[in-house]
Structures are given as C-alpha cells and as structure tokens.
Design an enzyme around this catalytic site. Sequence first.
Site, short mmCIF file in Angstrom:
data_model
loop_
_atom_site.label_atom_id
_atom_site.label_comp_id
_atom_site.label_asym_id
_atom_site.label_seq_id
_atom_site.Cartn_x
_atom_site.Cartn_y
_atom_site.Cartn_z
N THR A 36 35.28 45.55 54.18
CA THR A 36 35.16 45.68 55.52
C THR A 36 36.75 46.18 55.84
OG1 THR A 36 35.16 43.37 55.94
CG2 THR A 36 33.16 44.48 56.43
N GLY A 121 42.01 39.51 37.22
CA GLY A 121 40.87 40.19 37.26
C GLY A 121 39.43 39.34 37.54
N LEU A 124 40.08 36.80 42.53
CA LEU A 124 40.91 35.80 43.24
C LEU A 124 42.31 36.50 43.66
CD1 LEU A 124 39.95 32.49 41.42
CD2 LEU A 124 38.93 33.49 43.44
N SER A 126 45.00 38.00 42.15
CA SER A 126 45.90 37.72 41.40
C SER A 126 47.22 38.77 41.55
CB SER A 126 45.97 37.70 39.85
OG SER A 126 45.26 38.70 39.38
N ASP A 172 43.83 40.84 51.24
CA ASP A 172 44.41 39.89 50.15
C ASP A 172 45.95 39.56 50.33
OD1 ASP A 172 42.27 40.72 49.07
OD2 ASP A 172 42.70 41.93 47.34
C1 GLA Z 1 39.57 43.79 46.95
C2 GLA Z 1 40.43 44.47 48.00
C3 GLA Z 1 40.49 43.85 49.27
C4 GLA Z 1 38.97 43.97 49.87
C5 GLA Z 1 38.13 43.34 48.78
C6 GLA Z 1 36.66 43.62 49.07
O1 GLA Z 1 39.84 42.49 46.93
O2 GLA Z 1 41.96 44.29 47.58
O3 GLA Z 1 41.39 44.67 50.38
O4 GLA Z 1 38.66 45.32 50.05
O5 GLA Z 1 38.15 44.14 47.59
O6 GLA Z 1 36.30 42.91 50.30
#
Ligand code: GLA
Length: 396
Positions: A36, A121, A124, A126, A172
Amino acid sequence: MKIDNLKGKFDKVFNNGDQASLFRAPGRVNLIGEHTDYNDGLVLPIAINLSTYALIATNEEEKVRLFSENLGEKKEFFLTDTGIKRNDWTDYIRGIVSGLQNRTDPVRGFDLYINSEVPVGSGLSSSAALEIATAVGVKKELQLEDLGDLELIKLCQSAENDFVGANTGIMDQYVSYFGKSGAALLIDTSRPSHDPFELDLSGHELLVIDTTVSHTHGGNEYNKRRKECESALKTINENNAQDNRFSSLSQISAADLKKFKSYLPGIQYKRTKHVVEENERVVQTAKLLQEGKIERAGELFYASHESLRDLYEVSSSELDFLVEFAEEEGIPGARMTGGGFGGATIHLVPKGRLEEYRTKAKSEFEREFDIVPKCFVVLPSDGAKFQPTPNNYQQS
Ligand code: GLA
C-alpha cells in the site's frame, strides 16, 4: 547485540578506530498494510530488535572505504565514481553519497564498517537498516545539519529506487528511522506522517519465521506490481469525469471500486481491490490492537495474507505453507510480511505455546521443503532517530 569491540575491529581494517562513531538502525516487521505504501496508502509496521550497526569516521582521501563484517568484504570507491553501479551491496552506499552530491553537499571521504544482525533477503528490511544507519552516520560525521528527517529518509529511499533499481515505497526507511520502543507506527504514506501507539499483544509474542528463500526487489515482479497499480489508476481516471479523478489507488473506496469493476481489466481490478481492502484492514487492525482485541486483529492478518496470495499474487508456496500451518494450529493470526516472493511470515503466538509452536513449525517446514527456517521473536524497538548519542556506544 554484536557491537562488542567494533572500534577495535574498525581499527584493524582502517587504522583510525579512535576517530570512529557508532550508529544504528533497525530492521522492521510490517504488521499489516502490504503493497500500500507506493499507492499512498496506510501501513502499520514496527521497528524491531535486530539492527545494522555502522561505525563511521571521515578520512583524508577522496574515497569511501567500506567493510562488511558479515560478508568479510572490503570495498572502496572514489567520490567522483558514485554514478557507477556495481550491482552489489555497495550500491546502497553509492546511492546515498550520490544523492548527497546531487543536493550539492560537499561530501568528504569516509570509512564505514558495517555489522548487521538483520538477515538479508528475509523481508525484514536489511537494506533500509543499512541505508538509514549509514545516512544518520554520514549526516553526523560530515556535519550535514540541514539534512532534515524526511529528507534523510527520502534520500535512502531514492538510493534504493534510483540507484539499486527497486521501486520500493517509503515504509521501510521511515520506520527504521522513526520506530518507537514498545509502539507500532500507523503511517499515512501519502503525507507522509505517523501516529505511534503502544503495542500490547495481550499475552502473545510476535514470532517471525524466515523461510530463508530469498526475495529480490530489484527484480521485476515487485516493480511489475507497482506498474500494474499505475495502469489501474490510469484506466480508472480515463473512465472518470475530470472532477472525479484520483491521485492514488488509496483514495478509492470499496463502493467506488464496485462501479469501476465493469471496465477494469482483471489484473488491474484484483490489484486495486487488494489495495482498497488492505487500507481498510490497516485502520481496523490499528483500532482492534488498541482495544486489546487481539483475536480479531489476528483474523485480519489471515485476511491480508489471503489477499496477497490471491489478489496481489506475491506469496509463495513456502509462505502459504507457514500461514496454513498457523491456521491448523489455531494461532490467532499469521501472514506473510514485506514484499513477498519469499522472505518471512509473522505469527501471533500465545506466550505459553511459543516453544512448542516454534519447534513444530520448524520441523514441519523442514520436512516439507528440506530447508531449515530461521525464527525470531521480535519486539517493537526504537528507530535510528531515538538512539542515545553515538558516544554512549563507543567501546573502549
Ligand atoms: C518492500 C518495500 C516496501 C513495501 C513492502 C510491501 O518491503 O520495500 O516499500 O512496498 O515491500 O508492503
């Protein structure tokens, strides 16, 4: 924490350990709100108690020198060479330096020693932890005081988007920076802004099971999903009057979507339906968690997984296996977390069942796939912004 004697190790590689300062940024787990963020939607992640540590000192050379303890690899590049991609982990750092140079910051040479607890990978984040730890360190050591919070986050995101070639959203990097101990962050990525609330899992642990089947965002399927969302938005806007156009899929309500179904091609409809309903699930989950209604929040975890599997089509047989296992075991909630195509699942496990559940999940998974998965119990932790000053971390 793996920060023991980092200064000594830094000194062995670069010879100037006494000049180095330590910075930290955590990985993250997204509770709900998947795919999203690049649709200007809602997400609900936590920063976790697994971090990347970056020891940084400026040097007198026109070079960035890098060492990854995890890989045992030493690399370097000239400040004049930041435009050259190497298709390895140094691209994240090149992207940050190149972004700073584009901002017309005078970038000095620096030495960077990296040690990470966040598995690569695994879903989480990284890479976000590496980017944020590096950027906060570079900001401090190169005295780039005017680099604001959001600008720093976006600089890291653009290292990933423009340099590494993964068109990821902002979640992230945002939570790795702004995460809060004991709290989940309800992030509205359209602004972006966040609203932290205390995460009380009422007698449950948050167990991450990493399938160890690696996902690569730089690749294709993730970027393809993003394009499909852009196409869906375009189709919807082309079929709507000028005064009824949308700037993102997240502005569309479930009622709107029903009206658009007749003309949206199948794939575009499925992707849009996931985004619209996932945003609703984020709002509901945040509310239920704040009310302590963990069982009902868990049901939304399962619903999110189903949608990611069937509508967004980013799950994998390994991820599905673990979520089905959770359902069979009567666990309140489980879902894949992160971008998908491999990576990890999260499980809401009653505290008293943790050991038994973890052991059984591991052995069943190993029997099915001949792979030993990795398990982590994660806790909501502080992001990089809320670290004690680097001096608190310095080792003697
Ligand atoms: C990865 C991307 C995020 C997000 C997720 C899915 O982690 O880095 O920006 O789009 O996938 O929600």
